[in-house]
Design an enzyme around this catalytic site. Sequence first.
Site: not given
Ligand code: GLN
Length: 192
Positions: A49-50, A80, A107, A133-134, A169, A171
């Site tokens: 989560e940034s 990400c 984002r 992922i998001r 991702h 990884e």
């Molecule tokens: N949605 C996350 C963000 O805004 C990033 C998602 C992720 O790193 N898988 O930080």
Amino acid sequence: MWNIGVLALQGAFLEHEEMLDRIGVSHFQIRQRKDLLQPMDGLIIPGGESTAIGKLLDDFDMMEMLRDKIRKGLPVFGTCAGMILLAAEIEGESRNYLRMMDIRVRRNAYGRQLGSFFTCDEFAGRRIPMTFIRAPYIAEAGKDVQVLSVVGGHIVAARERNMLVCSFHPELSDDTTVHVYFVENMIAGSGL
Ligand code: GLN
């Protein structure tokens, strides 16, 4: 033998470490300011989560130190949330973090809840599995940014000088292509 620092404040850092084990590259976790004093050949900023990682970088007084290292040429790979942290601009937000790479990112670009998906597509000319992922994507890239992957018309991996970023991702798959690219193209021969 290369030694890579993995930012381990929040997010998918263990998975990156497992990937580095698989390709035979040594690594250590960066959890606090003093860990940034250790010599390193490269740095990975993981997904997660940034906003959380950005806040911890501020709280632990690590932001400027990281910026300085990247400015001096330390090879860095952001996945990400790591891409969001490196971006010069985050669409629709006044806030930004390291501001090192000439990209504008969107984002949660694929939606918040249903925005996770898997696909196979090209990265630097090789077909690889990609887990989103998001995820963000790059809505605009500056003239010195080299695009490495476009999926569905959107830039999802790119490089500028010593910085490599991807929306997905690598990884979380068995495929080591992107990590090997980082080590071979950006650390070996970086002259550090
Ligand atoms: N949605 C996350 C963000 O805004 C990033 C998602 C992720 O790193 N898988 O930080």
